[in-house]
Design an enzyme around this catalytic site. Structure first.
Site, PDB file in Angstrom:
ATOM      1  N   ASP A   1     -10.103 -32.681  -2.524  1.00 28.94           N
ATOM      2  CA  ASP A   1      -9.923 -32.452  -3.955  1.00 28.94           C
ATOM      3  C   ASP A   1     -10.932 -31.423  -4.487  1.00 28.94           C
ATOM      4  O   ASP A   1     -12.138 -31.563  -4.252  1.00 28.94           O
ATOM      5  CB  ASP A   1     -10.127 -33.795  -4.673  1.00 28.94           C
TER       6      ASP A   1
ATOM      7  N   ASP B   1      -7.077 -38.611   0.795  1.00 32.96           N
ATOM      8  CA  ASP B   1      -7.620 -37.720  -0.225  1.00 32.96           C
ATOM      9  C   ASP B   1      -9.135 -37.919  -0.266  1.00 32.96           C
ATOM     10  O   ASP B   1      -9.615 -39.048  -0.275  1.00 32.96           O
ATOM     11  CB  ASP B   1      -7.008 -38.068  -1.588  1.00 32.96           C
TER      12      ASP B   1
ATOM     13  N   HIS C   1       1.409 -33.630  -6.853  1.00 25.37           N
ATOM     14  CA  HIS C   1       1.309 -34.567  -7.980  1.00 25.37           C
ATOM     15  C   HIS C   1       0.768 -33.903  -9.248  1.00 25.37           C
ATOM     16  O   HIS C   1       0.690 -34.547 -10.283  1.00 25.37           O
ATOM     17  CB  HIS C   1       0.405 -35.724  -7.577  1.00 25.37           C
ATOM     18  N   ASP C   2       0.379 -32.633  -9.160  1.00 29.86           N
ATOM     19  CA  ASP C   2      -0.141 -31.911 -10.325  1.00 29.86           C
ATOM     20  C   ASP C   2       0.843 -30.873 -10.865  1.00 29.86           C
ATOM     21  O   ASP C   2       0.477 -30.074 -11.734  1.00 29.86           O
ATOM     22  CB  ASP C   2      -1.445 -31.177  -9.962  1.00 29.86           C
TER      23      ASP C   2
ATOM     24  N   GLU D   1      -8.320 -28.019  -1.579  1.00 29.91           N
ATOM     25  CA  GLU D   1      -7.651 -27.652  -2.830  1.00 29.91           C
ATOM     26  C   GLU D   1      -8.525 -26.606  -3.504  1.00 29.91           C
ATOM     27  O   GLU D   1      -9.547 -26.931  -4.098  1.00 29.91           O
ATOM     28  CB  GLU D   1      -7.476 -28.868  -3.738  1.00 29.91           C
TER      29      GLU D   1
HETATM   30  C1  GLC Z   1      -7.361 -32.277  -8.464  1.00 27.64           C
HETATM   31  C2  GLC Z   1      -6.310 -33.339  -8.346  1.00 27.64           C
HETATM   32  C3  GLC Z   1      -5.941 -33.785  -9.719  1.00 27.64           C
HETATM   33  C4  GLC Z   1      -7.166 -34.356 -10.382  1.00 27.64           C
HETATM   34  C5  GLC Z   1      -8.335 -33.365 -10.365  1.00 27.64           C
HETATM   35  C6  GLC Z   1      -9.627 -34.055 -10.666  1.00 27.64           C
HETATM   36  O1  GLC Z   1      -6.886 -31.135  -9.086  1.00 27.64           O
HETATM   37  O2  GLC Z   1      -5.219 -32.887  -7.609  1.00 27.64           O
HETATM   38  O3  GLC Z   1      -4.882 -34.696  -9.721  1.00 27.64           O
HETATM   39  O4  GLC Z   1      -6.883 -34.707 -11.703  1.00 27.64           O
HETATM   40  O5  GLC Z   1      -8.490 -32.772  -9.111  1.00 27.64           O
HETATM   41  O6  GLC Z   1     -10.001 -34.872  -9.595  1.00 27.64           O
END
Ligand code: GLC
Ligand code: CA
Length: 562
Positions: A203, A101, A333-334, A259
């Site tokens: 991310d 990540d 995980h979100d 992402e």
């Molecule tokens: C992304 C991650 C998430 C995190 C956010 C801030 O959306 O997947 O888990 O809280 O970024 O880094």
């Protein structure tokens, strides 16, 4: 003949590991790298090709590793750099790859860069972050709200300026305009590539270029302005990614996935378009928004329409074909568990059937499947009685905002939390039906889903009809035929309110996938051309008959090779 541009990351399936909740090797209740090492045979057995590890770097854990205080050190709870090196070696020895990540929109407020930055207006690191004077009448520089509730600006009393944080106050945003930030980030990426990793999941990478700092339109909460119009897909984001590609990524044979919440397919073709020299693929969140789960998380509808799922997926499959590569996911995980959200977890039978159906529907589309730990067991959402039981900073912040600032009824907000909270994804992996599901010998950092007695890896390994074994068969099938890897997608039976059906076609040969998204029988007359084509995979013992699919039935037909 259509030519195929083969790459390993198009053919791969990726298994996502949330280290904190995967396997605890030393009884402190927290999953760790030696724990992952113990379970590598299990992961390999599923038939995946790569592992994506959520952040394992040193972190104060305000956002479970997404607030990094040292990019070059392993979080001590997870182990040491020696453990990491061993893990990487063992992943490679099994013929798999490891994707890390990359969290570089922000750091932890305890990162030395930020500690230096806030030390004074003349600090050489001041410009590593985004500092602004208070608004003319005092208060934050603009009306932006942070992703986890509250304002996106926090005042540093000592220097009299505010710093920007699109997430928690302990996650200050880096200033990508500063070439020194880019240089240091690229050097850090290179450090990990030199170790031998195989890529990065990036991310919130679409947020790194801030286009301006004017007030934003009010968000769904009605309290704060939305930073997205100026921060998402900002004016220099593609310039930064091309620079990153030129300086780092192009030197390695790697998978990179952005992402990119809120992206349209057209934007995805900019981030991950073939030959553009940016990323290799991009996550889309339209599918996660069919129930309002993205844009309007804390008032999400608890229903969705199959027509919207079809429309979203067909748009992405069509727009990216030949131009960019899809990254396919129901879970990460979100997100809550997909069988609870889009399937039916109310009985053992419907849970197993619908879990298999959902996997079939999505993972035979064009793109790289991402499987989140436990999804291959058909893990379900758990239940939270009160917000106090929840660890996650996003859920707690969202709850507080709805109750305290929007005046919502706490019981109703808890209903939404139980529907959509990402805490559901984070309950520890159930390995056995023994104490704590075999996840830990100690006290787990958050409780397991109480249904681990029936839903656990050991039980499913022993049961040939389990969700686990179905995932294995599905992934093996996908990799066995170029039609399923590279074929062009076309929607069938567009108007059916119950059935999602589509074909994949390559060089005159095709596959048909038909999925009943309901617990009722569904008319599904096979087009004439498919009537004598063998069903090669399904979630009932025998093929469908009589022009109908049974509850949550899925069936895959594949034309034999000539
Ligand atoms: C992304 C991650 C998430 C995190 C956010 C801030 O959306 O997947 O888990 O809280 O970024 O880094
Ligand atoms: Ca541990």
């Amino acid at each position: 003949m259509e030519t195929i541009d083969r790459t390993w990351w198009k053919e791969a399936a990726v298994y996502q590991i949330y280290p904190r909740s995967f396997c605890d090797s030393n009884g402190d209740g927290i999953g760790d790298l030696p724990g992952i090492l113990q379970k590598l045979d299990y992961v390999q057995g599923l038939g995946v090709d790569a592992i994506w590890l959520n952040p394992v770097y040193a972190s104060p854990n305000v956002d479970n590793g997404y607030d990094i205080s040292d990019y070059f050190t392993i979080q001590p709870e997870f182990g040491t750099m020696a453990d990491f090196d061993r893990l990487l070696g063992e992943v490679h020895r099994r013929g798999m790859r490891l994707v890390m990540d990359l969290v570089v929109n922000h750091t932890s407020s305890r990162h030395p860069w930020f500690i230096e930055s806030r030390a004074g207006r003349n600090s050489p690191y001041r410009d590593y972050y985004i500092w602004r004077d208070p608004a003319p009448g005092g208060g934050p520089p603009n009306n932006w709200g942070a992703n986890f509730g509250g304002p996106a600006w926090t005042l540093d009393e000592a220097t009299g300026q505010y710093y920007l944080h699109l997430f928690a106050p302990q996650q200050p945003d880096l200033n990508w305009e500063n070439p020194a930030v880019r240089r240091d980030v690229f050097a850090m990426m290179d450090f990990w590539f030199q170790k031998g990793i195989d890529g990065f999941r990036m991310d919130v990478i679409s947020l790194i270029s801030k286009g301006g700092f004017a007030d934003g339109p009010l968000m769904a909460n009605g309290v704060y302005g939305d930073p997205a119009p100026q921060c998402a897909n900002g004016p220099r984001v593609h310039e930064y990614l091309r620079e990153m590609n030129r300086r780092v990524l192009s030197r390695y044979d790697c998978l990179t996935v952005g992402e990119n919440a809120g992206n349209t397919p057209e934007q995805a073709c900019l981030y991950a378009g073939f030959g553009r020299g940016e990323l290799t693929m991009s996550f889309q969140f339209d599918l996660m928004d069919v129930d309002g789960g993205e844009r309007d998380k804390w008032t999400a509808r608890r229903t969705w329409k199959l027509a919207d799922i079809k429309q979203v997926m067909t748009r992405w499959q069509t727009a990216l074909d030949g131009r960019a590569w899809n990254a396919l996911f129901w879970e990460n995980h979100d997100q809550p568990r997909c069988v609870s959200r889009f399937g039916d977890d109310s009985t053992g039978e419907t849970r197993v059937r619908s879990a298999k159906m959902l996997a079939t529907c999505l993972f035979l589309m064009q793109g790289t499947p991402y499987i989140y730990q436990g999804q291959e067991l058909g893990m379900t959402n758990t239940h939270f009685d009160s917000i106090g039981q929840i660890n996650d900073v996003q859920t707690r912040g969202g709850y507080r905002m709805r109750v305290e600032q929007c005046g919502d009824d706490p019981a109703r907000v808890m209903e939404t939390v139980n529907y959509i909270s990402r805490e559901h994804a984070r309950t520890p992996m159930p390995w056995t039906d023994g104490p704590n599901g075999g996840f830990t010998d100690g006290v787990p950092w958050i409780p397991l889903n109480p249904n681990f007695k029936t839903i656990n890896a050991a039980a499913q390994l022993a049961d040939p009809d389990s969700v686990y074994h179905y995932y294995r068969a599905l992934l093996a099938l996908r990799k066995s035929d170029d039609v399923l890897l590279y074929g062009r997608y076309a929607l069938e039976m567009a108007d059916s309110p119950q059935v999602y059906a589509y074909t994949r076609t390559l060089n005159g040969r095709g596959a048909l996938v038909a999925c009943n998204f309901t617990g009722r029988p569904a008319p599904c007359p096979l087009p004439a051309a498919w009537q004598n084509v063998p069903r090669i995979l399904g979630n009932y013992p025998d093929a469908p008959a009589g022009g109908a699919l049974r509850p949550y039935e899925c069936a895959v037909y594949l034309q034999p090779r000539a």
